[in-house]
Design a protein around this motif. Structure first.
Motif, PDB file in Angstrom:
ATOM      1  N   TYR A   1       1.123  -0.595  -0.112  1.00 34.59           N
ATOM      2  CA  TYR A   1       0.360   0.050   0.510  1.00 34.59           C
ATOM      3  C   TYR A   1       0.589   0.812  -0.014  1.00 34.59           C
ATOM      4  O   TYR A   1       0.402   2.177  -0.420  1.00 34.59           O
TER       5      TYR A   1
ATOM      6  N   ALA B   1      -4.012   5.447  -5.731  1.00 27.11           N
ATOM      7  CA  ALA B   1      -2.445   6.278  -6.216  1.00 27.11           C
ATOM      8  C   ALA B   1      -2.551   7.745  -6.435  1.00 27.11           C
ATOM      9  O   ALA B   1      -1.641   7.689  -7.681  1.00 27.11           O
TER      10      ALA B   1
ATOM     11  N   LEU C   1       1.970   1.748  -2.901  1.00 26.72           N
ATOM     12  CA  LEU C   1       0.885   1.968  -4.329  1.00 26.72           C
ATOM     13  C   LEU C   1       0.693   4.056  -3.813  1.00 26.72           C
ATOM     14  O   LEU C   1       0.588   4.852  -5.012  1.00 26.72           O
TER      15      LEU C   1
ATOM     16  N   LEU D   1       0.975  -0.838  -8.193  1.00 24.07           N
ATOM     17  CA  LEU D   1      -0.721  -0.970  -8.438  1.00 24.07           C
ATOM     18  C   LEU D   1      -0.752  -1.917  -9.134  1.00 24.07           C
ATOM     19  O   LEU D   1      -2.009  -2.415  -9.733  1.00 24.07           O
TER      20      LEU D   1
END
Ligand code: GDP
Length: 336
Positions: A23, A157, A26, A34
């Motif tokens: 995460y 993102a 991202l 992503l």
């Protein structure tokens, strides 16, 4: 005997670390993270579902801050060329553009209409762009869900312009319309792809109709088609008080008319943010998907029961022989 590999606590710790790292990448806008997150969300493997939920719940509070544009048109109308042209222009104006596709036919034909690798060759090279082909799936509901979740991840993102593309297969246009802020229909002048062939429902959904390939010898026909569409729209009830469906001509190939399309989008955003309808449409869509998911789930649970087909057939014939009413039969099947 007590292998650490099956220690549930250890496993959970490992996933937590994994999700946090993924995460964090991202959130930094790393395309590889992503992609990976979307793959997790698309995965049907049981082991991936906890990861997918974890990453989605982290992304959700950071989602929503984008413009979601739906684009539809028959194969060959010039969608990918148009999206490439529009996408490049958006990137030049400072946007980060994600292109997602919905193509439920890919699961049926095992070859996606939209999934051609050579599409949007230039856009794909930009680090401000992210292009993802349609997720596979056996039902439109399943494909739509994965796409909606991919939107959340793209937004977290940092992608602030999301294009959802579809061909008019089954109900896919309705699905795209139900997850976007603006719905753009690409059309061709003449070639039998004119007013006669258009589904009325699509005209009603469209916020903007673009007569594409308005270049070379096609220019005059495109202008003519534009007038025809405008006249037809005048005869239909206006979409709503604050926005009537517009018609433009463009050439994705020659990069003509794309600026005007962008201007219309900006105009729409300004109006709907100002009058509150931007948020209203989104809220309505959230609730639509909530109820749609309940319906889909209930239906699939019902139809996945063992021997359900035989039981349905048996009760169907009983209904036709007037031995039982349709309602009684339904109640029996539903187990009431
Ligand atoms: P899609 O199937 O809707 O994604 O359509 P494509 O973008 O792949 O385009 C299909 C064909 O039409 C290709 O041969 C393109 O070169 C051509 N094409 C796309 N846009 C235009 C345009 O604006 N003008 C002209 N003349 N041809 C175009």
């Amino acid at each position: 005997m007590d292998s650490p590999h099956i220690n549930p606590f250890l496993k959970r710790t490992k996933s937590t670390v994994h999700i946090s790292a993924l995460y964090s990448d991202l959130k930094d806008g790393k395309i590889s993270a992503l992609s990976k997150a979307i793959t997790l969300v698309e995965s049907t493997a049981v082991n991936d579902s906890a990861f997918a939920k974890g990453i989605l719940s982290k992304a959700l509070p950071h989602s929503g801050k984008s413009f979601r544009l739906g684009i539809t048109g028959v194969p060959g109308v010039g969608k990918s060329t148009f999206i490439e042209s529009l996408g490049k222009q958006l990137i030049a104006s400072g946007k980060k553009v994600a292109v997602l596709a919905i193509d439920p036919s890919s699961s049926i034909t095992r070859g996606s209409i939209l999934g051609d690798k050579t599409r949007m060759e230039e856009l794909v090279k930009s680090d401000q762009a992210f292009i993802r082909p349609s997720p596979a799936g056996t039902t439109l509901g399943g494909v739509a869900r994965k796409t909606r979740e991919a939107i959340i991840l793209c937004e977290a993102a940092g992608f602030d312009f999301i294009i959802i593309e579809t061909v008019g297969v089954g109900q896919s246009e309705t699905a795209v319309h139900s997850m976007t802020d603006f719905f753009l229909l690409l059309k061709l002048a003449g070639a039998g792809d004119d007013l006669q062939g258009i589904k009325r429902g699509i005209m009603e959904m469209a916020d903007l109709i673009v007569i594409n390939k308005a270049d070379g010898e096609n220019r005059t026909a495109a202008k003519h088609a534009k007038r025809e569409f405008q006249n037809a729209l005048h005869l239909m009830p206006q979409k709503n008080q604050y926005w009537s469906t517009k018609v433009l001509t463009a050439s994705g190939l020659n990069n003509e008319g794309i600026e005007e399309v962008s201007e219309k989008l900006k105009e729409f955003i300004a109006i709907t943010i100002e009058n509150g309808n931007f948020k209203k449409r989104r809220d309505k869509q959230e609730l639509f998907w909530l109820h749609q998911t309940i319906e889909d789930r209930l239906k699939s649970e019902f139809y996945n029961q063992t021997n359900i087909e035989e039981r349905i057939k048996d009760l169907e014939s009983q209904v036709l022989q007037k031995r039982i009413t349709a309602f009684e039969a339904a109640e029996l099947l539903l187990g009431h």
